[in-house]
Write an enzyme that holds these catalytic residues in place. Structure first.
Site, PDB file in Angstrom:
ATOM      1  N   HIS A  44     -15.793  19.619  10.194  1.00 43.55           N
ATOM      2  CA  HIS A  44     -14.616  19.551   9.319  1.00 43.55           C
ATOM      3  C   HIS A  44     -13.515  18.732   9.985  1.00 43.55           C
ATOM      4  O   HIS A  44     -13.497  18.586  11.200  1.00 43.55           O
ATOM      5  CB  HIS A  44     -13.999  20.951   9.118  1.00 43.55           C
ATOM      6  CG  HIS A  44     -14.929  22.003   8.629  1.00 43.55           C
ATOM      7  ND1 HIS A  44     -14.936  22.435   7.335  1.00 43.55           N
ATOM      8  CD2 HIS A  44     -15.864  22.740   9.277  1.00 43.55           C
ATOM      9  CE1 HIS A  44     -15.836  23.403   7.186  1.00 43.55           C
ATOM     10  NE2 HIS A  44     -16.412  23.607   8.350  1.00 43.55           N
ATOM     11  N   TYR A  45     -12.572  18.277   9.186  1.00 46.12           N
ATOM     12  CA  TYR A  45     -11.267  17.928   9.753  1.00 46.12           C
ATOM     13  C   TYR A  45     -10.247  18.922   9.219  1.00 46.12           C
ATOM     14  O   TYR A  45     -10.440  19.531   8.166  1.00 46.12           O
ATOM     15  CB  TYR A  45     -10.852  16.486   9.515  1.00 46.12           C
ATOM     16  CG  TYR A  45     -10.694  15.986   8.098  1.00 46.12           C
ATOM     17  CD1 TYR A  45      -9.898  16.640   7.164  1.00 46.12           C
ATOM     18  CD2 TYR A  45     -11.293  14.794   7.732  1.00 46.12           C
ATOM     19  CE1 TYR A  45      -9.733  16.138   5.885  1.00 46.12           C
ATOM     20  CE2 TYR A  45     -11.140  14.286   6.451  1.00 46.12           C
ATOM     21  CZ  TYR A  45     -10.361  14.965   5.532  1.00 46.12           C
ATOM     22  OH  TYR A  45     -10.204  14.463   4.271  1.00 46.12           O
ATOM     23  N   THR A  46      -9.170  19.084   9.981  1.00 45.45           N
ATOM     24  CA  THR A  46      -8.208  20.132   9.642  1.00 45.45           C
ATOM     25  C   THR A  46      -7.284  19.733   8.496  1.00 45.45           C
ATOM     26  O   THR A  46      -6.738  20.608   7.810  1.00 45.45           O
ATOM     27  CB  THR A  46      -7.318  20.468  10.854  1.00 45.45           C
ATOM     28  OG1 THR A  46      -6.664  19.260  11.273  1.00 45.45           O
ATOM     29  CG2 THR A  46      -8.137  21.036  12.002  1.00 45.45           C
ATOM     30  N   GLU A 109     -13.927  22.483  13.624  1.00 47.51           N
ATOM     31  CA  GLU A 109     -12.786  21.774  13.043  1.00 47.51           C
ATOM     32  C   GLU A 109     -12.314  20.694  14.013  1.00 47.51           C
ATOM     33  O   GLU A 109     -12.177  20.946  15.218  1.00 47.51           O
ATOM     34  CB  GLU A 109     -11.614  22.733  12.791  1.00 47.51           C
ATOM     35  CG  GLU A 109     -11.828  23.719  11.649  1.00 47.51           C
ATOM     36  CD  GLU A 109     -11.539  23.116  10.264  1.00 47.51           C
ATOM     37  OE1 GLU A 109     -11.130  21.934  10.193  1.00 47.51           O
ATOM     38  OE2 GLU A 109     -11.742  23.838   9.272  1.00 47.51           O
ATOM     39  N   HIS A 147     -18.744  19.041   5.958  1.00 45.52           N
ATOM     40  CA  HIS A 147     -18.337  19.983   4.918  1.00 45.52           C
ATOM     41  C   HIS A 147     -18.617  19.379   3.533  1.00 45.52           C
ATOM     42  O   HIS A 147     -19.059  20.066   2.614  1.00 45.52           O
ATOM     43  CB  HIS A 147     -16.846  20.309   5.080  1.00 45.52           C
ATOM     44  CG  HIS A 147     -16.426  21.575   4.414  1.00 45.52           C
ATOM     45  ND1 HIS A 147     -15.114  21.960   4.335  1.00 45.52           N
ATOM     46  CD2 HIS A 147     -17.132  22.545   3.784  1.00 45.52           C
ATOM     47  CE1 HIS A 147     -15.044  23.124   3.686  1.00 45.52           C
ATOM     48  NE2 HIS A 147     -16.252  23.493   3.348  1.00 45.52           N
ATOM     49  N   ASP A 157     -14.176  16.402   3.735  1.00 43.20           N
ATOM     50  CA  ASP A 157     -14.144  16.253   5.190  1.00 43.20           C
ATOM     51  C   ASP A 157     -15.557  16.346   5.773  1.00 43.20           C
ATOM     52  O   ASP A 157     -16.411  16.981   5.164  1.00 43.20           O
ATOM     53  CB  ASP A 157     -13.221  17.322   5.831  1.00 43.20           C
ATOM     54  CG  ASP A 157     -13.604  18.756   5.492  1.00 43.20           C
ATOM     55  OD1 ASP A 157     -13.981  19.024   4.339  1.00 43.20           O
ATOM     56  OD2 ASP A 157     -13.551  19.606   6.387  1.00 43.20           O
TER      57      ASP A 157
END
Ligand SMILES: [Zn+2]
Length: 239
Positions: A44-46, A109, A147, A157
């Protein structure tokens, strides 16, 4: 003068160097359901402005979200949930016909707002971490997904800036095309040939193979093999 044959040591950390995450426990987790263990790793990215802001959110019981790990843009690694436990990062979705991805995965993340490249130290830590998680839980390269892979339409993401090819070149991840079980692909071909020959009834692979064999190779049993393609005038490289 340097002796011939002696190689300089690489300064790049190897994936076996132990990582020591900073333990920042989140209350947002539970037990994995149905005795499941991790077979996937979801990246994921935040989509937040800083790692500190992301940590706060991932540890806030009000938001009911978490991940096992967060990697800062400087490569700092935090662990929020034990790998044995079920973190709340994936949400609704499916991969390879399986749902409850949280029970089947480790969530990572990456501190990134979503509109800029991922830094070198962050990618280096990610590669190390992926190598170690994969070894601990026997996760295959095809089990390293984004994700957006399991929640298409709903999530985007780690996004177009994420360097999947970098992971693929090291066999840490595999491209979607290579992801397929070769058996699935062979069955897809078999199904297409059978459909073109008239077998259009909606049945599963096993029933279809059994029906074709009843007609053309009634003595055959076991998994799909080259000879099963012959009634359709086709040959494959199946062993
Ligand atoms: Zn996500």
């Amino acid at each position: 003068m340097r002796a011939v044959g002696i190689q300089a040591r690489s300064a790049v950390p190897s994936t076996t160097d132990p990582l020591t995450p900073i333990w920042r426990p989140s209350p947002n987790f539970g037990p994995r359901r149905d005795g499941l263990t991790p077979s996937l790793i979801v990246i994921h990215y935040t989509a937040m402005q800083s790692a500190a802001a992301a940590l706060e959110r991932l540890c806030d019981p009000v938001h009911e979200v978490s991940a096992h790990y967060l990697i800062g843009s400087d490569g700092t690694l935090w662990q929020l949930v034990r790998e044995e436990d079920r973190a709340w990062h994936a949400g609704a979705g499916s991969w390879c016909k399986k749902t409850d991805i949280n029970s089947r995965s480790i969530g990572i993340e990456l501190d990134n707002a979503g509109n800029h490249p991922f830094s070198e130290p962050q990618m280096t830590t990610l590669e190390q971490l992926l190598g170690q998680i994969k070894a601990r839980w026997s996760v295959k390269p095809s089990g390293v997904i984004g994700h957006s892979d399991m929640a298409p339409g709903r999530k985007s993401d780690p996004g177009p800036r994420f360097d999947w090819s970098r992971l693929e070149h090291q066999s840490i991840a595999s491209t979607i095309g290579f992801n397929k079980d070769p058996k699935d692909e062979q069955f897809h071909t078999f199904r297409t040939l059978a459909r073109n020959a008239g077998y259009t009834a909606d049945v599963d692979d096993e029933a279809l193979l059994a029906a074709v064999r009843l007609r053309f190779r009634p003595w055959a049993n076991g998994p799909l093999e080259s000879a099963d393609f012959e009634p359709f005038g086709s040959s494959t490289n199946l062993g």
